[in-house]
Every structure is written in structure tokens, then in C-alpha cells.
Design a protein around this motif. Structure first.
Motif, mmCIF file in Angstrom:
data_model
loop_
_atom_site.group_PDB
_atom_site.id
_atom_site.type_symbol
_atom_site.label_atom_id
_atom_site.label_comp_id
_atom_site.label_asym_id
_atom_site.label_seq_id
_atom_site.Cartn_x
_atom_site.Cartn_y
_atom_site.Cartn_z
ATOM 1 N N PRO A 193 7.472 -4.880 -2.298
ATOM 2 C CA PRO A 193 7.169 -6.172 -2.183
ATOM 3 C C PRO A 193 5.998 -6.766 -3.183
ATOM 4 C CG PRO A 193 5.963 -4.908 -0.828
ATOM 5 C CD PRO A 193 6.646 -3.720 -1.621
ATOM 6 N N VAL A 194 5.954 -7.998 -3.273
ATOM 7 C CA VAL A 194 4.839 -8.646 -4.222
ATOM 8 C C VAL A 194 4.482 -9.877 -3.606
ATOM 9 C CG1 VAL A 194 4.477 -9.782 -6.449
ATOM 10 C CG2 VAL A 194 6.082 -8.027 -6.417
ATOM 11 N N LEU A 195 2.838 -9.871 -3.429
ATOM 12 C CA LEU A 195 2.387 -11.144 -2.847
ATOM 13 C C LEU A 195 1.810 -11.843 -3.795
ATOM 14 C CD1 LEU A 195 1.047 -11.967 -0.089
ATOM 15 C CD2 LEU A 195 -1.019 -11.224 -1.106
ATOM 16 N N ILE A 196 2.298 -13.180 -3.970
ATOM 17 C CA ILE A 196 1.817 -14.210 -4.882
ATOM 18 C C ILE A 196 0.925 -15.221 -4.037
ATOM 19 C CG2 ILE A 196 2.426 -15.980 -6.475
ATOM 20 C CD1 ILE A 196 5.386 -14.499 -6.688
ATOM 21 N N HIS A 197 -0.404 -15.115 -4.592
ATOM 22 C CA HIS A 197 -1.277 -15.923 -3.795
ATOM 23 C C HIS A 197 -2.101 -16.751 -5.061
ATOM 24 C CE1 HIS A 197 -5.687 -16.146 -2.041
ATOM 25 N NE2 HIS A 197 -5.074 -17.169 -1.827
ATOM 26 N N ASP A 198 -1.640 -18.116 -4.653
ATOM 27 C CA ASP A 198 -2.272 -19.117 -5.717
ATOM 28 C C ASP A 198 -1.500 -18.681 -7.156
ATOM 29 O OD1 ASP A 198 -3.420 -20.538 -3.515
ATOM 30 O OD2 ASP A 198 -5.380 -19.889 -4.191
ATOM 31 N N GLY A 199 -0.506 -18.513 -7.074
ATOM 32 C CA GLY A 199 -0.001 -18.165 -8.426
ATOM 33 C C GLY A 199 0.022 -16.661 -9.071
ATOM 34 N N LYS A 200 -1.088 -16.038 -8.375
ATOM 35 C CA LYS A 200 -1.365 -14.513 -9.036
ATOM 36 C C LYS A 200 -0.921 -13.550 -8.144
ATOM 37 C CE LYS A 200 -5.657 -16.365 -8.225
ATOM 38 N NZ LYS A 200 -6.990 -16.303 -8.174
ATOM 39 N N PRO A 201 0.214 -12.748 -8.801
ATOM 40 C CA PRO A 201 0.888 -11.629 -8.287
ATOM 41 C C PRO A 201 0.198 -10.393 -7.732
ATOM 42 C CG PRO A 201 1.529 -11.802 -10.546
ATOM 43 C CD PRO A 201 0.309 -12.819 -10.378
ATOM 44 N N VAL A 202 0.253 -9.814 -6.602
ATOM 45 C CA VAL A 202 -0.371 -8.540 -6.458
ATOM 46 C C VAL A 202 0.681 -7.682 -6.194
ATOM 47 C CG1 VAL A 202 -2.225 -7.399 -4.793
ATOM 48 C CG2 VAL A 202 -2.527 -9.612 -5.485
ATOM 49 N N CYS A 203 0.847 -6.329 -6.559
ATOM 50 C CA CYS A 203 1.774 -5.636 -6.401
ATOM 51 C C CYS A 203 1.465 -4.353 -5.695
ATOM 52 C CB CYS A 203 2.564 -5.119 -7.766
ATOM 53 S SG CYS A 203 2.973 -6.623 -8.755
ATOM 54 N N GLU A 204 2.442 -3.476 -5.054
ATOM 55 C CA GLU A 204 2.217 -2.356 -4.379
ATOM 56 C C GLU A 204 1.548 -2.501 -3.012
ATOM 57 O OE1 GLU A 204 3.106 1.196 -5.778
ATOM 58 O OE2 GLU A 204 4.317 -0.566 -6.743
ATOM 59 N N SER A 205 2.450 -2.102 -1.819
ATOM 60 C CA SER A 205 2.187 -2.513 -0.553
ATOM 61 C C SER A 205 0.634 -2.115 -0.025
ATOM 62 C CB SER A 205 3.183 -2.039 0.395
ATOM 63 O OG SER A 205 3.073 -0.500 0.218
ATOM 64 N N LEU A 206 0.158 -0.884 -0.206
ATOM 65 C CA LEU A 206 -1.073 -0.798 0.265
ATOM 66 C C LEU A 206 -2.224 -1.300 -0.425
ATOM 67 C CD1 LEU A 206 -1.012 3.396 0.800
ATOM 68 C CD2 LEU A 206 -0.901 1.358 2.537
ATOM 69 N N ILE A 207 -1.968 -1.674 -1.773
ATOM 70 C CA ILE A 207 -2.828 -2.523 -2.514
ATOM 71 C C ILE A 207 -2.823 -3.937 -1.848
ATOM 72 C CG2 ILE A 207 -3.398 -3.693 -5.034
ATOM 73 C CD1 ILE A 207 -2.396 -0.907 -5.911
ATOM 74 N N ILE A 208 -1.682 -4.498 -1.907
ATOM 75 C CA ILE A 208 -1.521 -5.664 -0.906
ATOM 76 C C ILE A 208 -2.062 -5.831 0.277
ATOM 77 C CG2 ILE A 208 0.266 -7.360 0.111
ATOM 78 C CD1 ILE A 208 2.283 -6.426 -2.098
ATOM 79 N N VAL A 209 -2.218 -4.802 1.280
ATOM 80 C CA VAL A 209 -2.477 -4.681 2.528
ATOM 81 C C VAL A 209 -4.148 -5.123 2.284
ATOM 82 C CG1 VAL A 209 -2.979 -3.434 4.409
ATOM 83 C CG2 VAL A 209 -0.741 -3.916 3.571
ATOM 84 N N GLN A 210 -4.681 -4.185 1.529
ATOM 85 C CA GLN A 210 -5.714 -3.964 1.291
ATOM 86 C C GLN A 210 -6.663 -5.497 0.636
ATOM 87 O OE1 GLN A 210 -7.787 -0.118 -0.068
ATOM 88 N NE2 GLN A 210 -5.569 0.343 -0.177
ATOM 89 N N TYR A 211 -5.445 -5.989 -0.175
ATOM 90 C CA TYR A 211 -6.287 -7.164 -0.792
ATOM 91 C C TYR A 211 -6.331 -8.449 0.234
ATOM 92 C CZ TYR A 211 -5.527 -11.647 -3.677
ATOM 93 O OH TYR A 211 -5.689 -12.812 -4.033
ATOM 94 N N ILE A 212 -5.180 -8.457 1.129
ATOM 95 C CA ILE A 212 -5.118 -9.463 2.260
ATOM 96 C C ILE A 212 -6.341 -9.121 3.118
ATOM 97 C CG2 ILE A 212 -3.923 -9.742 4.672
ATOM 98 C CD1 ILE A 212 -1.211 -8.994 3.021
ATOM 99 N N ASP A 213 -6.789 -7.834 3.377
ATOM 100 C CA ASP A 213 -7.952 -7.662 4.246
ATOM 101 C C ASP A 213 -9.418 -8.318 3.608
ATOM 102 O OD1 ASP A 213 -9.381 -6.707 6.323
ATOM 103 O OD2 ASP A 213 -9.964 -4.926 5.193
ATOM 104 N N GLU A 214 -9.364 -7.994 2.150
ATOM 105 C CA GLU A 214 -10.588 -8.647 1.560
ATOM 106 C C GLU A 214 -10.530 -10.157 1.272
ATOM 107 O OE1 GLU A 214 -10.612 -6.723 -2.246
ATOM 108 O OE2 GLU A 214 -10.809 -4.584 -1.360
ATOM 109 N N VAL A 215 -9.180 -10.789 1.277
ATOM 110 C CA VAL A 215 -9.181 -12.390 0.739
ATOM 111 C C VAL A 215 -9.514 -12.928 2.370
ATOM 112 C CG1 VAL A 215 -7.817 -14.072 0.148
ATOM 113 C CG2 VAL A 215 -7.954 -12.072 -1.207
ATOM 114 N N TRP A 216 -8.955 -12.397 3.201
ATOM 115 C CA TRP A 216 -9.030 -12.998 4.850
ATOM 116 C C TRP A 216 -9.870 -12.236 5.598
ATOM 117 C CZ3 TRP A 216 -4.571 -13.296 1.813
ATOM 118 C CH2 TRP A 216 -4.078 -14.405 1.445
ATOM 119 N N PRO A 217 -11.227 -11.912 5.423
ATOM 120 C CA PRO A 217 -11.961 -11.137 6.224
ATOM 121 C C PRO A 217 -12.475 -11.837 7.418
ATOM 122 C CG PRO A 217 -13.554 -12.320 4.666
ATOM 123 C CD PRO A 217 -11.872 -12.769 4.464
ATOM 124 N N SER A 218 -12.179 -12.920 7.791
ATOM 125 C CA SER A 218 -12.388 -13.436 9.266
ATOM 126 C C SER A 218 -11.918 -13.035 10.316
ATOM 127 C CB SER A 218 -12.365 -15.034 8.909
ATOM 128 O OG SER A 218 -11.123 -15.387 9.076
#
Length: 268
Positions: A104-129
């Protein structure tokens, strides 16, 4: 009548032009090519950065993509899902993940994030609420990352051998897979989730593969429930969560897909 430019303007412009031409001509071809590629990449990054919102490039059956979908659901993040055809990868996927060219690739505001475990941790950091995916304690966080990495390195590769191989090689793969599950079950212990009472990174890393358990059992001839009953109970608890229930497919649907893969790779 002869035209004479004021203050030597024309002469200066011509001199500058010849200087630019001479500079480009004297630059080695490979340097010029690298400069042009770098400029194109910068323009593409600027263009992508102007795009707002969240997109997920994925494949319906991918346990790695399902990790990202579960994490996004846990955080209640709205996103655009884009199904990829891995036999004819989209230009967006190739641009977003030029190194591995995988989902998978997550594209957040045009910026791609790759690799699933990295994406999951990115999601956790970007949406911490919302409910945290990783624990706040540094040691507990390190342990979660260790076991998620263990799942990444062990489960998929060995599980794939269960439906690809035959004979003695299949028996060896089955023994190895049971050992992997028993190792994970020992880490789970009597806890509700791998992180205790909180559904977290290790659960998200492993639970998508539970939809593949039926196929593993069918082709390798064993029962995961008989071998690792606590792990099966954990999987049932996970599937009671809305984020998991709406993401995972029925095991028999995955089994049909595995049948297609066996034909594709000549494993039948």
C-alpha cells in the motif's frame, strides 16, 4: 541606416546568451540529464504537495493494505480508496513508490508514505486525538515494534509456502508456521490484546492474516485452533471491533483468491 543599441544592451544580451550556451555545452551529458531529472522530480513533488486529503493505493485482498485500512478506521480518518491492478500498475503508484512499486501507499496532502507498518505508525502520529495505536511508554513501544516486525518477517513468507509447496517442503513449512504461531501465542499470553487491554500495533499487524488461516489449514492439512487456541480466541475478539470487521474479508473469499494465485504460479 545602422541601428546602434544604447549602452551596449544588445551586446550584453548576446554575450550572456553565448556564455549560457557554452556552459551547457561544456557540461557532461550525464550531469545535464541528472539536472533535468532532478528538476522534473521537484516539479512533481510541488504538484503533489498542492493536493489535499488522504488517499490509499491498495488491493482488496492485501493483508498489508488492510493494516492501513484498520488504522484509518480506528482513527476515523476519511480517505479515498484507490484499488490497484498489480498487473498494470497505475502511474500514480509508480510515481508514489518508485523504489518498490508496491502497495500500500498512503498519500497525505500529496505526500506519499510507503510500507504498511510505517504507514500505520504515521497515521498514529498524524492523528493522535483518537485511541493510540502505539503505547506512550518507550519500552512498551519498542516491544510493540519488535513483535510487529516479527509478524512482518515471518507470517506472510511462511504462510505463502503453505499454499505454494508440496511434499516434504510443505511439511517443513507447516512445522515452521506452527512454531511461529506458538511464539506469537506465548507473547500474547492471557492478555486481551498483544498490548494488554488496548488494541494496538501488533494486533493490527497480525489480524489481517487471520482471514488467510482457512487457506493455510486447507492446503497444509492442520488446525490452527488445535495448535493455538488462545490465538484463535484473540482473533475472534479483534473481529468484534468495527474497524476490523468492516476491513477483513470472509476466509472463503480469500480462499478463492488463493486458488487463483495457485493457478497463476503453477502450484496446483
Amino acid at each position: 541606416m545602422t541601428f546602434k543599441p544604447k549602452n551596449g544592451t544588445l551586446q550584453k544580451q548576446l554575450a550572456a546568451s553565448f556564455s549560457l550556451i557554452n556552459t551547457s555545452a561544456s557540461r557532461p551529458f550525464h550531469q545535464t540529464t541528472c539536472v533535468h531529472i532532478s528538476q522534473r522530480l521537484k516539479r512533481e513533488k510541488r504538484r503533489m504537495a498542492e493536493e489535499k486529503g488522504v488517499k490509499l493505493l491498495d488491493l482488496w485482498s492485501s493483508p498489508f493494505g488492510q493494516r492501513c485500512r484498520i488504522a484509518l478506521a480506528e482513527k476515523e480518518v476519511e480517505y479515498e480508496y484507490k484499488e490497484e491492478n498489480l498487473s498494470d500498475k497505475s502511474e500514480l503508484l509508480l510515481k508514489s513508490n518508485p523504489i518498490y512499486k508496491k502497495i500500500p501507499v498512503l498519500i497525505h496532502d500529496g505526500k506519499p508514505v510507503c510500507e504498511s507498518l510505517i504507514i500505520v505508525q504515521y497515521i498514529d502520529e498524524v492523528w493522535p486525538s483518537k485511541t493510540p495505536i502505539l503505547p506512550s511508554d518507550p519500552y512498551a513501544r519498542a516491544q510493540a515494534r519488535f513483535w510487529a516486525d516479527y509478524v512482518d518477517k515471518k507470517v506472510y513468507e511462511c504462510g505463502t509456502r503453505l499454499w505454494k509447496l508440496k511434499g516434504e517442503a510443505l511439511q517443513e513449512a507447516k512445522e515452521e508456521f506452527i512454531l511461529i504461531l506458538k511464539t506469537l501465542e506465548a507473547e500474547l499470553g492471557d492478555k486481551k490484546y498483544f498490548g494488554g487491554e488496548t488494541f494496538g500495533l501488533v494486533d493490527i499487524a497480525l489480524v489481517p492474516f487471520t482471514s488467510w488461516f482457512y487457506s493455510y489449514e486447507t492446503y497444509a492439512g492442520f488446525s490452527i485452533e488445535q495448535e493455538c487456541s488462545k490465538l484463535v480466541s484473540w482473533a475472534k475478539r479483534c473481529k468484534e471491533r468495527a474497524s476490523v470487521a468492516k476491513t477483513l474479508y470472509e476466509p472463503k473469499k480469500i480462499h478463492e483468491f488463493v486458488g487463483y494465485l495457485r493457478k497463476k504460479y503453477g502450484a496446483e
